[in-house]
Design a protein around this motif. Structure first.
Motif, short mmCIF file in Angstrom:
data_model
loop_
_atom_site.label_atom_id
_atom_site.label_comp_id
_atom_site.label_asym_id
_atom_site.label_seq_id
_atom_site.Cartn_x
_atom_site.Cartn_y
_atom_site.Cartn_z
N HIS A 1 -6.24 5.35 -4.87
CA HIS A 1 -5.71 4.14 -5.50
C HIS A 1 -4.33 3.79 -4.94
O HIS A 1 -4.04 2.62 -4.67
N CYS A 2 -3.50 4.80 -4.74
CA CYS A 2 -2.17 4.56 -4.15
C CYS A 2 -2.29 4.01 -2.74
O CYS A 2 -1.60 3.05 -2.37
N LEU A 3 -3.16 4.61 -1.96
CA LEU A 3 -3.38 4.13 -0.60
C LEU A 3 -3.91 2.70 -0.59
O LEU A 3 -3.48 1.88 0.22
N ASP A 4 -4.83 2.41 -1.50
CA ASP A 4 -5.37 1.06 -1.60
C ASP A 4 -4.27 0.04 -1.91
O ASP A 4 -4.24 -1.05 -1.32
N GLU A 5 -3.39 0.38 -2.83
CA GLU A 5 -2.29 -0.54 -3.18
C GLU A 5 -1.36 -0.77 -2.01
O GLU A 5 -0.97 -1.90 -1.72
N VAL A 6 -0.97 0.31 -1.33
CA VAL A 6 -0.08 0.17 -0.18
C VAL A 6 -0.76 -0.63 0.92
O VAL A 6 -0.16 -1.52 1.52
N ALA A 7 -2.03 -0.33 1.18
CA ALA A 7 -2.76 -1.07 2.21
C ALA A 7 -2.86 -2.55 1.87
O ALA A 7 -2.66 -3.42 2.73
N ARG A 8 -3.14 -2.84 0.62
CA ARG A 8 -3.22 -4.24 0.19
C ARG A 8 -1.89 -4.95 0.42
O ARG A 8 -1.85 -6.07 0.92
N ASP A 9 -0.80 -4.27 0.07
CA ASP A 9 0.53 -4.87 0.27
C ASP A 9 0.85 -5.06 1.76
O ASP A 9 1.35 -6.10 2.17
N VAL A 10 0.56 -4.04 2.55
CA VAL A 10 0.90 -4.11 3.97
C VAL A 10 0.06 -5.16 4.69
O VAL A 10 0.58 -5.96 5.47
N LYS B 1 3.44 -1.20 13.16
CA LYS B 1 3.47 0.26 13.03
C LYS B 1 3.09 0.68 11.62
O LYS B 1 2.40 1.69 11.43
N MET B 2 3.54 -0.08 10.65
CA MET B 2 3.24 0.22 9.26
C MET B 2 1.74 0.10 9.00
O MET B 2 1.15 0.94 8.32
N ARG B 3 1.12 -0.92 9.55
CA ARG B 3 -0.32 -1.09 9.40
C ARG B 3 -1.08 0.06 10.05
O ARG B 3 -2.05 0.57 9.49
N GLN B 4 -0.62 0.48 11.20
CA GLN B 4 -1.25 1.62 11.87
C GLN B 4 -1.04 2.90 11.07
O GLN B 4 -1.95 3.74 10.96
N ARG B 5 0.12 3.04 10.48
CA ARG B 5 0.41 4.23 9.67
C ARG B 5 -0.52 4.30 8.47
O ARG B 5 -1.04 5.37 8.13
N ASP C 1 -3.85 5.42 9.64
CA ASP C 1 -3.84 6.86 9.91
C ASP C 1 -3.83 7.68 8.61
O ASP C 1 -4.46 8.74 8.54
N LEU C 2 -3.13 7.18 7.59
CA LEU C 2 -3.11 7.88 6.31
C LEU C 2 -4.50 7.91 5.68
O LEU C 2 -4.90 8.91 5.08
N TYR C 3 -5.24 6.81 5.79
CA TYR C 3 -6.61 6.80 5.30
C TYR C 3 -7.45 7.86 6.01
O TYR C 3 -8.24 8.57 5.38
N ALA C 4 -7.26 7.97 7.31
CA ALA C 4 -8.03 8.96 8.09
C ALA C 4 -7.66 10.38 7.64
O ALA C 4 -8.54 11.23 7.45
N LYS C 5 -6.37 10.65 7.44
CA LYS C 5 -5.93 11.97 6.96
C LYS C 5 -6.51 12.25 5.58
O LYS C 5 -6.98 13.34 5.31
N TYR C 6 -6.44 11.25 4.72
CA TYR C 6 -6.95 11.40 3.37
C TYR C 6 -8.44 11.73 3.38
O TYR C 6 -8.88 12.64 2.69
#
Length: 99
Positions: free
Chosen positions: A53-62, A81-85, A88-93
């Motif tokens: 859920h946190c990742l989804d919120e950050v992704a939505r904002d970015v 870079k932020m969008r790529q990050r 990458d966080l989704y992939a790590k997760y």
């Protein structure tokens, strides 16, 4: 014209602060994911749901941010870079959640 320049500067300052705060949020999420990768017991269903859920919120904002025409190339690069990050966080997760 002076008022317009002040408005643009004010907007840029707010935009940069927002990006900086999103970047800090990504750092917190990244730290949590790294900790979960080290400790198998931390990666529970509840934890996975909360991080997702946190990742989804950050992704939505970015990804919903548009680049105003008056931003600098540096600001545009930071947003890319932020969008790529986030990607990458989704992939790590996913690697930790399904391990």
């Amino acid at each position: 014209m002076k008022r317009q320049n002040e408005m643009v500067e004010s907007f840029l300052t707010g935009h940069r602060n927002f990006i900086m705060n999103l970047n800090q949020s990504c750092s917190v999420i990244e730290k949590d994911i790294e900790e979960a990768a080290e400790m198998e017991t931390l990666c529970t269903d509840e934890w996975c749901l909360a991080v997702e859920h946190c990742l989804d919120e950050v992704a939505r904002d970015v990804y919903s941010l548009s680049e105003p025409r008056w931003t600098s190339k540096k600001d545009s690069k930071t947003l890319r870079k932020m969008r790529q990050r986030v990607h990458d966080l989704y992939a790590k997760y996913k690697g930790v959640a399904h391990a």
